[in-house]
Design an enzyme around this catalytic site. Structure first.
Site, PDB file in Angstrom:
ATOM      1  N   GLU A  60       0.443   2.045   9.755  1.00 11.70           N
ATOM      2  CA  GLU A  60      -0.103   3.077  10.524  1.00 11.70           C
ATOM      3  C   GLU A  60      -0.441   2.734  12.035  1.00 11.70           C
ATOM      4  OE1 GLU A  60      -1.174   3.586   6.545  1.00 11.70           O
ATOM      5  OE2 GLU A  60      -1.431   1.766   7.634  1.00 11.70           O
ATOM      6  N   HIS A 129     -10.856   5.100  -0.183  1.00 11.27           N
ATOM      7  CA  HIS A 129      -9.976   6.289   0.027  1.00 11.27           C
ATOM      8  C   HIS A 129     -10.787   7.548   0.008  1.00 11.27           C
ATOM      9  CE1 HIS A 129      -5.865   4.177  -1.667  1.00 11.27           C
ATOM     10  NE2 HIS A 129      -6.256   3.604  -0.577  1.00 11.27           N
TER      11      HIS A 129
END
Length: 331
Positions: A60, A129
């Site tokens: 990322e 998450h």
């Protein structure tokens, strides 16, 4: 008018903007051949190819930095985070580069960049998450922050975000992708900095956004049946907050309830309370109340997960308590 899912509305917005503007591109994990983890980019790769729909490694910080560089040099990248929690790995790039470069370059650089993806609680994805990161990004100078809540506003907001010359963090909720709604077939845009009046009322202002908009609307029939008349605002813009629309509502109702999925400590609700007290304190007949998620990691167990976020019955109780107690005081 055609009835579409939210993920289809987001895909249509991306497709339309890519078709109009050759500088628009999509970057992220599995956005190309696979079509995105929630199918928001499905079929875009076959239409636009590898150079405009770019699959990346699981890195990322790397692909977010690449997108920032692309934005500086004239492209309009859309970064998809497979899960918004993963973007914590790119926090340095988002904060020190995306948020600050227009200012630190003396306006020589613009950053037409959208960072979008799923987040929120409700699919039993575990603590890592299921994070609510709105307030993390709210503290970064230079960013605009938007949270969509319906297929209609998702499409109009994303098109506006893609066209904006500043970095926009675009929050989507994992439980809303399959929400269906009729939306116009003709093109439309929605301003990034305006709240939506979902329902007009006179007793209390309910400020909410994203998934919690639907928990509030679920509570409305029972409140109306019991004689309460709430006004509901979907904030949409989390940075900047639309204090003008909030002011109009609060000056009418004189009571405020904030309903959010963000954590209570230093959350969006905390900033709302600060701004309301700063600008509208003399208009209040009661202290501002916030209903927020608990300050704990999200449990994996479904029942425990549900217990960490605000439910409609809590909204009903809070509205009744605020309205009844303040009526007693004012009379």
């Amino acid at each position: 008018m055609s009835k579409v899912f939210m993920f289809d509305a987001l895909r249509a917005a991306t497709d339309e903007e890519m078709e109009k503007d050759l500088t628009v591109c999509v970057i992220g994990e599995d956005v190309g051949h696979y079509g995105g983890s929630y199918k928001v980019t499905k079929d875009l790769h076959s239409k636009y190819g590898d150079l405009r729909v770019l699959d990346t490694p699981i890195a990322e910080n790397s692909f977010t930095g690449m997108a920032i560089g692309a934005a500086i040099t004239g492209l309009r990248p859309i970064v998809e985070g497979m899960n918004m929690s993963f973007l914590l790995l790119a926090f340095n790039q988002i904060s020190n580069n995306a948020g600050m470069l227009r200012y630190t370059s003396g306006g020589n650089f613009t950053l037409p960049l959208v960072i979008r993806g799923p987040g929120g609680v409700g699919r039993q994805l575990g603590a890592e998450h299921s994070q609510r990161l709105e307030a993390y990004f709210q503290a970064i100078p230079g960013l605009k922050i938007v949270a969509c809540s319906t297929p209609y506003n998702a499409k109009g907001l994303l098109k506006s975000a893609i066209r904006d010359n500043n970095p926009v963090v675009f929050f989507e909720h994992v439980l809303l992708y399959n929400l269906q709604e009729e939306i116009p077939e003709d093109e439309y845009l929605i301003p990034l900095d305006k709240a939506e009046v979902v329902r007009k009322g006179k007793d209390i202002t309910i400020l909410t956004y994203s998934r919690m908009r639907h928990h509030v609307t679920e509570a409305l029939p029972l409140l109306l049946n019991d004689g309460y008349d709430p006004e509901v605002l979907d904030l949409i813009s989390l940075k900047p907050l639309d204090i003008d629309s909030i002011s109009v509502s609060v000056k009418k109702t004189h009571r405020v309830l904030i309903v959010e999925e963000c954590m209570k400590t230093a959350g969006i609700g905390a900033e709302l309370i600060a701004q309301i007290n700063e600008h509208l304190f003399d208009e209040l007949d009661a202290p501002v109340v916030r209903l927020s998620s608990q300050d704990i990691p999200t449990p994996y167990n479904g029942s425990l997960e549900q217990a960490t976020v605000i439910q409609p019955h809590q909204i009903i109780d809070a509205v009744k308590n605020i309205v009844n107690s303040s009526k007693t005081i004012t009379t």
